[in-house]
Write an enzyme that holds these catalytic residues in place. Structure first.
Site, short mmCIF file in Angstrom:
data_model
loop_
_atom_site.label_atom_id
_atom_site.label_comp_id
_atom_site.label_asym_id
_atom_site.label_seq_id
_atom_site.Cartn_x
_atom_site.Cartn_y
_atom_site.Cartn_z
CE LYS A 32 -4.80 2.31 3.39
NZ LYS A 32 -5.04 1.51 2.19
CD GLU B 49 -6.68 -6.75 6.75
OE1 GLU B 49 -7.20 -6.23 5.76
OE2 GLU B 49 -5.67 -6.29 7.33
CG HIS C 173 -1.94 -1.06 1.24
ND1 HIS C 173 -3.21 -0.87 0.74
CD2 HIS C 173 -1.88 -2.35 1.63
CE1 HIS C 173 -3.90 -2.00 0.85
NE2 HIS C 173 -3.11 -2.91 1.40
ZN LIG Z 1 -3.58 -4.81 1.96
#
Ligand SMILES: [Zn+2]
Length: 438
Positions: free
Chosen positions: A85, A237, A82
Site C-alpha cells: 500500500k 483496530e 504494508h
Molecule cells: Zn496493519
C-alpha cells in the site's frame, strides 16, 4: 559524516571504541547498564563480522575509532508493515482521515491501479527507504482480496529473492478472516503456503453476534494447522469497546491447541474496555502465548479521529500491562504515506521515538528498544538479527546521540548504517521518482 570518526569504506575491519549499546540487544556481559539501559563497549569488527565485544577500554586502543559514547544499535526490524500500500497517498485520497475513509480509499485505488508493476515500484521504493534507515528485516501484510492475491504474491516472492541478504522479508495475507472459508479461501491459503507466507486477516465482522467470528476463527486455525503456517492478524483496530475479538482469538488458539506462532496487531480497543474485562483478556493472551504488535503512530493518527473534533485518546493498546504479564510486545511502523497514515519513512527509529512519547515507554526506558530490534528478530525466527553479539554479521546503526534523550530528541539525527561492516549509502530515494505512477 560530520562528527563520526572516519569509517573505512572497504570493510577492512575496525575497532569501535566507546560505543553506547542498549543492554537489551547485547548478548555479552559487559557490566551494569546506566539509567538509560546503555553499556559502554568496544566493538571489534573483522571480515564483516563482530569479532569481539569488550567493556570500553579506559584509553583509546591504538588505531581505534572513538565514537565518543555515540549509541550503536543492531540492524532494525519492522514486524508489521504494508509495503504493497505504501506511497499511494498522492492518488488515494482519504477525505476525512478516518479508518473507514482509509479502507474505502485503498479499495478504490487497489481496483484501479494495483498492477504487478505498480506494486513492485512502490514496494521497492519502500525497501530502499528502509535499507537506508538501517532496517534488516520486515514482515509486511499483503492485501489478498480476490484477484489481487494472484498479482501481489508473485511480486512479493520475486522481491524477497532480489533483496535476500539485504532485507529479510516475510508476508502475511490480509483479507477478512471470513474469506478463508470456501473454495476461494482454500485456494488463498494454498497460495500463501506455496509462497512461504503466513495466514492473516482482519477479525472485524460487521453485524455479527459472535457466531460468524467463532466459525471463521475455527476455519482459519484449521487452514493454518493443515498447511503448517503461523497466523498474524489485524485485531480490534477501533476505539469501540465492543470491538472485542482478542479474547475469542485466544480461546480459539487454546481450543485448537495451535502449535504455530500467533500474533495479534493493534488491539486498540483493549485500552477502552472495563479494567476487569481487559485483565481477563490479557490473561488469556498470556495463556495462549500470543505476541502483540502495537502500531502507535498509526493508531494515534486514525483512532478517535472525528472531523472538527479534538481527539481525546491516544489509540494504543495496553503496552505496559501486556509487558507486565510477560507477553511478547513488539512495535511496528504499519502504514506509510497511504490513506491509513499520511506520513512515515520506513524508519523504526522514527516509529520508536513516536511510540516512546505516545505510550510513555520511558521512565525507565528499560528494554523497550528491543521492541524494534531483538524481540521482532527472534519472533521472525532470525536469531542472528536484532542483537549485538560476537560471531554475527556487523549489521549496525551508529548514532551520534549518546543518551536516549539525545537520540530520541533528534530522530533524524545523523546515523551511519553498516552492513557486514561496511557503510552503505545514506541517501533516501526522492518521492519524485514515483511521480509517473500518479
Ligand atoms: Zn496493519
Amino acid at each position: 559524516m560530520p562528527g563520526f570518526p572516519p569509517i573505512p569504506a572497504d570493510g577492512s575491519g575496525m575497532l569501535l571504541h566507546r560505543a553506547s549499546v542498549p543492554a537489551a540487544m547485547l548478548e555479552a556481559d559487559l557490566g551494569p547498564a546506566d539509567a538509560d539501559g546503555l553499556v559502554l563497549a568496544d566493538i571489534r569488527i573483522e571480515a564483516g563480522r563482530i569479532a569481539a565485544l569488550t567493556p570500553a577500554a579506559a584509553t583509546a586502543p591504538e588505531g581505534a575509532l572513538d565514537l565518543d559514547r555515540g549509541q550503536v544499535w543492531p540492524g532494525l526490524v519492522d514486524p508489521h508493515a504494508h509495503l504493497d500500500k505504501a506511497h499511494i497517498f498522492p492518488r488515494a485520497v482519504n477525505p476525512d482521515g478516518t479508518h473507514p475513509g482509509a479502507v474505502k480509499a485503498v479499495a478504490e485505488d487497489r481496483a484501479a491501479h494495483w498492477s504487478a508493476e505498480d506494486v513492485r515500484r512502490r514496494f521497492t521504493f519502500a525497501l530502499r527507504c528502509a535499507e537506508a534507515n538501517g532496517v534488516v528485516a520486515i514482515r509486511t501484510h499483503l492485501d489478498s482480496h480476490g484477484p489481487q492475491a494472484a498479482l501481489t504474491w508473485p511480486v512479493f516472492a520475486e522481491l524477497r529473492e532480489e533483496w535476500r541478504g539485504r532485507i529479510t522479508l516475510q508476508a502475511a495475507g490480509l483479507v477478512s478472516i471470513t474469506d478463508y472459508a470456501g473454495e476461494e479461501g482454500e485456494a488463498l491459503a494454498a497460495r500463501i503456503a506455496a509462497t512461504g507466507g503466513l495466514l492473516g486477516g482482519n477479525t472485524r465482522i460487521p453485524d455479527d453476534n459472535g457466531e460468524k467470528l467463532e466459525a471463521s476463527l475455527d476455519g482459519l486455525f484449521r487452514q493454518a494447522i493443515k498447511h503448517g503456517l503461523d497466523i498474524d492478524l489485524h485485531v480490534d483496530e477501533s476505539g469501540d469497546p465492543n470491538a472485542a475479538t482478542l479474547g475469542p482469538i485466544a480461546r480459539a488458539a487454546l481450543r485448537h491447541r495451535f502449535p504455530g506462532r500467533l500474533t495479534c496487531g493493534h488491539c486498540c480497543s483493549l485500552a477502552v474496555q472495563p479494567p476487569d474485562v481487559a485483565d481477563r483478556v490479557m490473561d488469556l493472551v498470556a495463556e495462549a502465548g500470543i505476541t502483540i504488535i502495537s502500531l502507535p503512530p498509526v493508531n494515534q493518527y486514525l483512532q478517535d479521529r472525528v472531523p472538527g473534533r479534538t481527539p481525546r485518546w491516544r489509540g494504543v493498546t495496553l503496552l505496559h500491562e501486556l509487558r507486565a504479564r510477560g507477553i511478547n510486545v513488539l512495535i511496528g511502523g504499519d502504514n506509510c504515506r497511504d490513506p491509513f497514515y499520511g506520513y512515515g519513512d520506513h524508519d523504526p527509529i522514527e516509529t520508536f521515538t513516536d511510540s516512546v512519547r505516545i505510550g510513555h515507554l520511558d521512565k525507565p526506558i528499560g528494554d523497550w528498544p528491543a521492541a524494534v530490534t531483538a524481540r521482532p528478530a527472534g519472533w521472525m525466527g532470525l536469531p542472528d538479527h536484532g542483537r549485538i553479539r560476537p560471531g554475527t554479521a556487523a549489521d549496525l546503526v551508529l548514532f551520534r546521540g549518546r543518551s536516549m534523550d539525545e537520540l530520541l530528541s533528534r530522530r533524524r539525527g545523523p546515523r551511519i548504517v553498516l552492513r557486514n561492516g561496511r557503510p552503505i549509502p545514506a541517501e533516501l530515494p526522492e518521492y519524485r521518482e514515483l511521480d509517473d505512477l500518479f
